[in-house]
Design a protein around this motif. Sequence first.
Motif, PDB file in Angstrom:
ATOM      1  N   GLN A  52      32.185  43.213  45.762  1.00  0.00           N
ATOM      2  CA  GLN A  52      31.986  41.803  46.092  1.00  0.00           C
ATOM      3  C   GLN A  52      32.321  40.913  44.898  1.00  0.00           C
ATOM      4  N   THR A  53      31.961  41.369  43.697  1.00  0.00           N
ATOM      5  CA  THR A  53      32.271  40.621  42.479  1.00  0.00           C
ATOM      6  C   THR A  53      33.736  40.739  42.123  1.00  0.00           C
ATOM      7  N   VAL A  54      34.283  41.941  42.256  1.00  0.00           N
ATOM      8  CA  VAL A  54      35.686  42.173  41.883  1.00  0.00           C
ATOM      9  C   VAL A  54      36.621  41.309  42.714  1.00  0.00           C
ATOM     10  N   LYS A  55      36.392  41.238  44.000  1.00  0.00           N
ATOM     11  CA  LYS A  55      37.332  40.533  44.871  1.00  0.00           C
ATOM     12  C   LYS A  55      37.318  39.026  44.642  1.00  0.00           C
ATOM     13  N   SER A  56      36.258  38.490  43.999  1.00  0.00           N
ATOM     14  CA  SER A  56      36.201  37.059  43.691  1.00  0.00           C
ATOM     15  C   SER A  56      36.723  36.745  42.290  1.00  0.00           C
ATOM     16  N   ASN A  57      37.273  37.735  41.627  1.00  0.00           N
ATOM     17  CA  ASN A  57      37.753  37.568  40.257  1.00  0.00           C
ATOM     18  C   ASN A  57      38.917  36.584  40.189  1.00  0.00           C
ATOM     19  N   LYS A  58      38.964  35.813  39.100  1.00  0.00           N
ATOM     20  CA  LYS A  58      40.071  34.873  38.887  1.00  0.00           C
ATOM     21  C   LYS A  58      40.161  34.555  37.399  1.00  0.00           C
ATOM     22  N   ALA A  59      41.288  34.017  36.992  1.00  0.00           N
ATOM     23  CA  ALA A  59      41.487  33.647  35.596  1.00  0.00           C
ATOM     24  C   ALA A  59      40.566  32.487  35.227  1.00  0.00           C
ATOM     25  N   LYS A  60      40.058  32.496  33.985  1.00  0.00           N
ATOM     26  CA  LYS A  60      39.164  31.443  33.523  1.00  0.00           C
ATOM     27  C   LYS A  60      39.866  30.422  32.625  1.00  0.00           C
ATOM     28  N   PHE A  61      41.059  30.764  32.122  1.00  0.00           N
ATOM     29  CA  PHE A  61      41.768  29.860  31.218  1.00  0.00           C
ATOM     30  C   PHE A  61      43.240  30.257  31.205  1.00  0.00           C
ATOM     31  N   PRO A  62      44.143  29.364  30.770  1.00  0.00           N
ATOM     32  CA  PRO A  62      45.571  29.710  30.703  1.00  0.00           C
ATOM     33  C   PRO A  62      45.803  30.919  29.802  1.00  0.00           C
ATOM     34  N   GLY A  63      46.558  31.884  30.301  1.00  0.00           N
ATOM     35  CA  GLY A  63      46.833  33.097  29.539  1.00  0.00           C
ATOM     36  C   GLY A  63      45.810  34.202  29.716  1.00  0.00           C
ATOM     37  N   HIS A  64      44.760  33.932  30.457  1.00  0.00           N
ATOM     38  CA  HIS A  64      43.740  34.945  30.720  1.00  0.00           C
ATOM     39  C   HIS A  64      44.335  36.007  31.637  1.00  0.00           C
ATOM     40  N   GLU A  65      44.300  37.265  31.218  1.00  0.00           N
ATOM     41  CA  GLU A  65      44.929  38.337  31.986  1.00  0.00           C
ATOM     42  C   GLU A  65      44.026  38.792  33.131  1.00  0.00           C
ATOM     43  N   GLN A  66      43.729  37.877  33.987  1.00  0.00           N
ATOM     44  CA  GLN A  66      42.956  38.098  35.202  1.00  0.00           C
ATOM     45  C   GLN A  66      43.614  37.260  36.297  1.00  0.00           C
ATOM     46  N   PRO A  67      43.409  37.602  37.563  1.00  0.00           N
ATOM     47  CA  PRO A  67      42.586  38.712  38.038  1.00  0.00           C
ATOM     48  C   PRO A  67      43.352  40.031  38.046  1.00  0.00           C
ATOM     49  N   ARG A  68      42.605  41.102  38.046  1.00  0.00           N
ATOM     50  CA  ARG A  68      43.151  42.441  38.241  1.00  0.00           C
ATOM     51  C   ARG A  68      42.413  43.041  39.439  1.00  0.00           C
ATOM     52  N   TYR A  69      43.171  43.537  40.370  1.00  0.00           N
ATOM     53  CA  TYR A  69      42.592  44.100  41.586  1.00  0.00           C
ATOM     54  C   TYR A  69      43.008  45.565  41.733  1.00  0.00           C
TER      55      TYR A  69
END
Length: 388
Positions: A52-69
């Motif tokens: 549930q937490t993983v699927k809501s993942n997203k980048a928090k700032f420019p260049g942040h290497e997220q999300p990873r699924y």
Amino acid sequence: MKKISLVACLTIFVLATANSQKKYDIAAFVWPSYHPDDRAKIFWPEGMGEWQTVKSNKAKFPGHEQPRYPLWGYVNEADPYVMEMQVSAATRHGVNVFIYDWYWYDGMPFLESCLNDGFLKAANNKEMKFYLMWANHDVNMTWDKRLAGQPNNSLIWKGGVNRKEFEDICKRVIEKYFIQPNYYTVDGKPSFMIYELQTFIDGMGGLKEAKAALDWFRAEAKKAGFKGLDLQLTLRSDMNGNITGIAGDNVGTQLSVIKELQFDGATHYQYVHFLNIDRDYLEIQADAVKEWESTGESLPVPYYPHVSVGWDNNPRFETRVGGIVKNNTPANFEKALRDAKAYVDAHPEQAPLITINSWNEWTETSYLQPCTMFGYGYLEAVKKVFKP
């Protein structure tokens, strides 16, 4: 000259063959939260565990290497067919041991289904070993993304247990897990790891009581037909850091307590526990090697080198949190694995064990499973080093 050259060639061949056939125990920690669990719904009410937490993942700032699924999707890791696939993928790439994070709260186990219903019922589970790390830490709101990081001192569960509960834990571990034919052992002794040393001592009531409890555990293992107990510890940063008792009294340094409680081996769980991780992966790794060496020299028992895939626990929070490993590419991770292999080769007197964080710590961005950013890159790195 020809004879000497032939002998030299044969020697090189024999040494190369022996080296390629050397067995290493590549053990990945498993965070067993990716399955339905009624008690876990207080954190993940959708009923799919921390996916549930993983699927809501997203980048928090420019260049942040997220999300990873996950490339495998949000699978139920308590499903034996899912675990058959995972065991097959792990072993084909050289991961041959799973260390399960194992929990006990309020007098009963927590998140056991991944191991009991998934791994142990998988048709191919005998292809790899497993053992337990008792994750005896307190639980607060961090697992609940809706509340993580917000001012809140609530304590959901305490990780410490008293002697009676500890005996219940040990009996369950011996009767349910040690008896499994693929349970990991060192010198014929089943391995069992403790995550938080101070929490354990506090729960027992002091150092003397903790030693008596562990002596009882060893005796019970022998009564069950084993040669003894291979008791391991996950270390924290300072070997000379003090361990305090319930009343705040100084029990001793981490090193002295390890000696007093007669642990049989030690490793780490994650680089963030003993290194500054807010920098480039290769810089961190250079310091990790130094830490392995100094720890191995100071400990009276084997130190098993630990390799972290990375660290970024922003997926667990709505707001941005600091401390992110940079540049933890599969190529750089491969370099770390070669460092660990060299350490094991230099210590042939101990079990050829290397611990990795982790198989599936998606919300801490430290996983071997294939992802949308690097594909099978991390698993391929393990294969290149240990199954060339």
